[in-house]
Design a protein around this motif. Structure first.
Motif, mmCIF file in Angstrom:
data_model
loop_
_atom_site.group_PDB
_atom_site.id
_atom_site.type_symbol
_atom_site.label_atom_id
_atom_site.label_comp_id
_atom_site.label_asym_id
_atom_site.label_seq_id
_atom_site.Cartn_x
_atom_site.Cartn_y
_atom_site.Cartn_z
ATOM 1 N N MET A 1 0.850 -1.201 0.000
ATOM 2 C CA MET A 1 0.000 0.000 0.000
ATOM 3 C C MET A 1 0.885 1.251 0.000
ATOM 4 O O MET A 1 1.759 1.400 0.854
ATOM 5 C CB MET A 1 -0.904 0.001 1.225
ATOM 6 N N LYS A 2 0.647 2.126 -0.946
ATOM 7 C CA LYS A 2 1.534 3.269 -1.139
ATOM 8 C C LYS A 2 0.878 4.583 -0.717
ATOM 9 O O LYS A 2 -0.348 4.702 -0.626
ATOM 10 C CB LYS A 2 1.961 3.352 -2.606
ATOM 11 N N THR A 3 1.733 5.555 -0.478
ATOM 12 C CA THR A 3 1.309 6.928 -0.223
ATOM 13 C C THR A 3 1.767 7.774 -1.396
ATOM 14 O O THR A 3 2.950 7.767 -1.752
ATOM 15 C CB THR A 3 1.927 7.470 1.073
ATOM 16 N N ILE A 4 0.841 8.477 -2.019
ATOM 17 C CA ILE A 4 1.187 9.311 -3.169
ATOM 18 C C ILE A 4 0.850 10.769 -2.874
ATOM 19 O O ILE A 4 -0.008 11.072 -2.039
ATOM 20 C CB ILE A 4 0.473 8.856 -4.461
ATOM 21 N N ALA A 5 1.550 11.653 -3.550
ATOM 22 C CA ALA A 5 1.225 13.081 -3.512
ATOM 23 C C ALA A 5 0.574 13.456 -4.832
ATOM 24 O O ALA A 5 1.015 13.018 -5.898
ATOM 25 C CB ALA A 5 2.479 13.913 -3.291
ATOM 26 N N ILE A 6 -0.490 14.238 -4.744
ATOM 27 C CA ILE A 6 -1.162 14.733 -5.943
ATOM 28 C C ILE A 6 -1.165 16.257 -5.905
ATOM 29 O O ILE A 6 -1.522 16.870 -4.891
ATOM 30 C CB ILE A 6 -2.606 14.210 -6.058
ATOM 31 N N ILE A 7 -0.764 16.848 -7.024
ATOM 32 C CA ILE A 7 -0.736 18.307 -7.164
ATOM 33 C C ILE A 7 -1.679 18.683 -8.306
ATOM 34 O O ILE A 7 -1.330 18.514 -9.480
ATOM 35 C CB ILE A 7 0.691 18.805 -7.465
ATOM 36 N N ASN A 40 10.448 14.711 0.729
ATOM 37 C CA ASN A 40 9.853 13.802 1.709
ATOM 38 C C ASN A 40 9.657 12.412 1.107
ATOM 39 O O ASN A 40 8.627 11.772 1.294
ATOM 40 C CB ASN A 40 8.522 14.368 2.197
ATOM 41 N N SER A 41 10.687 11.956 0.406
ATOM 42 C CA SER A 41 10.597 10.666 -0.292
ATOM 43 C C SER A 41 10.492 9.479 0.659
ATOM 44 O O SER A 41 10.135 8.381 0.242
ATOM 45 C CB SER A 41 11.805 10.484 -1.216
ATOM 46 N N ASP A 42 10.805 9.694 1.939
ATOM 47 C CA ASP A 42 10.616 8.612 2.912
ATOM 48 C C ASP A 42 9.136 8.381 3.210
ATOM 49 O O ASP A 42 8.756 7.320 3.730
ATOM 50 C CB ASP A 42 11.364 8.919 4.211
ATOM 51 N N ILE A 43 8.298 9.346 2.849
ATOM 52 C CA ILE A 43 6.845 9.221 3.025
ATOM 53 C C ILE A 43 6.152 9.036 1.683
ATOM 54 O O ILE A 43 5.273 8.183 1.539
ATOM 55 C CB ILE A 43 6.283 10.470 3.732
ATOM 56 N N THR A 117 2.868 16.079 10.417
ATOM 57 C CA THR A 117 1.464 15.745 10.192
ATOM 58 C C THR A 117 1.267 14.272 9.884
ATOM 59 O O THR A 117 0.296 13.653 10.343
ATOM 60 C CB THR A 117 0.870 16.580 9.051
ATOM 61 N N PHE A 118 2.189 13.694 9.128
ATOM 62 C CA PHE A 118 2.026 12.285 8.760
ATOM 63 C C PHE A 118 2.175 11.382 9.990
ATOM 64 O O PHE A 118 1.494 10.362 10.106
ATOM 65 C CB PHE A 118 3.042 11.882 7.683
ATOM 66 N N GLU A 119 3.032 11.774 10.907
ATOM 67 C CA GLU A 119 3.173 11.012 12.149
ATOM 68 C C GLU A 119 1.878 11.059 12.960
ATOM 69 O O GLU A 119 1.416 10.035 13.481
ATOM 70 C CB GLU A 119 4.335 11.566 12.970
ATOM 71 N N VAL A 120 1.279 12.237 13.056
ATOM 72 C CA VAL A 120 0.001 12.370 13.761
ATOM 73 C C VAL A 120 -1.078 11.556 13.066
ATOM 74 O O VAL A 120 -1.877 10.851 13.712
ATOM 75 C CB VAL A 120 -0.412 13.854 13.842
#
Length: 224
Positions: A1-7, A40-43, A117-120
């Motif tokens: 399961m991945k986390t992606i950024a969308i702009i 933030n490539s680790d996320i 924020t991602f940690e929270v």
């Protein structure tokens, strides 16, 4: 399961022509969000730009983002942002758990904001999270040429106001399944309070762009 950024970066801006590719700090406006995600490539596993514009597409590819061509019927002035996010998810084949929405018109963000924020978001097991800032102004309405205070009484000191907050647009984190149900912010979304001068930047006019340039030079260039 991945986390992606969308702009999302639509063409055809009415008030500030071609704003998503105008220069801010020597690079196109939307590129600040691409670089932020890359830092933030680790996320962030993948970065996608959703656009209907050929120039925006060219710039996004040049800076290493993947591009999803947004169809015309999802590119209108009144089309909600969630429709662009949903279209991206429907257009890619990877299994996405979380989406980080980075709006191109909010280009300046504190360096550690996504990490915090991602940690929270993960620890609280929230469906969604969004950034908010406190408003310290005395607000009211004008009804029949009469001013009616909303969040204070006449004579009350500003420092005694009940806290009110606004959605500043800097960052959103959302479960993909929420987007498939046409939502970005769930009813139990976590409001992450961020009191940063960057929260005042949302570029829609030339004045907004000039403010962003000033803050970029003062707080980012001088600290790099």
């Amino acid at each position: 399961m991945k986390t992606i950024a969308i702009i999302p970066a639509r063409g055809g801006s009415k008030r500030l022509s071609n704003k998503n590719v105008l220069s801010l700090g020597g690079i196109p406006l939307m590129v600040h969000s691409i670089l932020y995600a890359q830092a933030n490539s680790d996320i962030v596993d993948e970065i996608y730009v959703s656009t209907d514009d050929a120039q925006i597409k060219e710039v996004a590819l040049q800076y290493g983002a993947k591009v999803i061509d947004r169809p015309e019927h999802l590119s209108g002035d009144f089309e909600p942002t969630v429709s662009a996010l949903k279209h991206v998810l429907e257009s890619i084949e990877i299994n996405v758990e979380s989406v980080i929405l980075l709006q191109a018109t909010n280009p300046l963000r504190p360096q550690n904001l996504l990490q915090e924020t991602f940690e929270v978001y993960q620890k609280g097991n929230y469906d969604s999270l969004f950034t908010v800032s406190r408003n310290h102004q005395k607000l009211g309405k004008i009804v029949e040429n009469k001013f009616e205070p909303f969040n204070y009484t006449i004579g009350q000191r500003s420092q005694d106001l009940e806290p009110l907050f606004y959605e500043n647009g800097l960052l959103y984190i959302t479960k993909a399944n929420l987007i498939f149900n046409d939502s970005i912010i769930s009813e139990n979304a976590y409001p992450f309070e961020l009191n940063s001068i960057f929260a005042n930047v949302d570029i829609d006019t030339q004045d907004d762009l000039e403010l962003a340039e000033y803050l970029y030079q003062k707080f980012i260039t001088h600290n790099s």
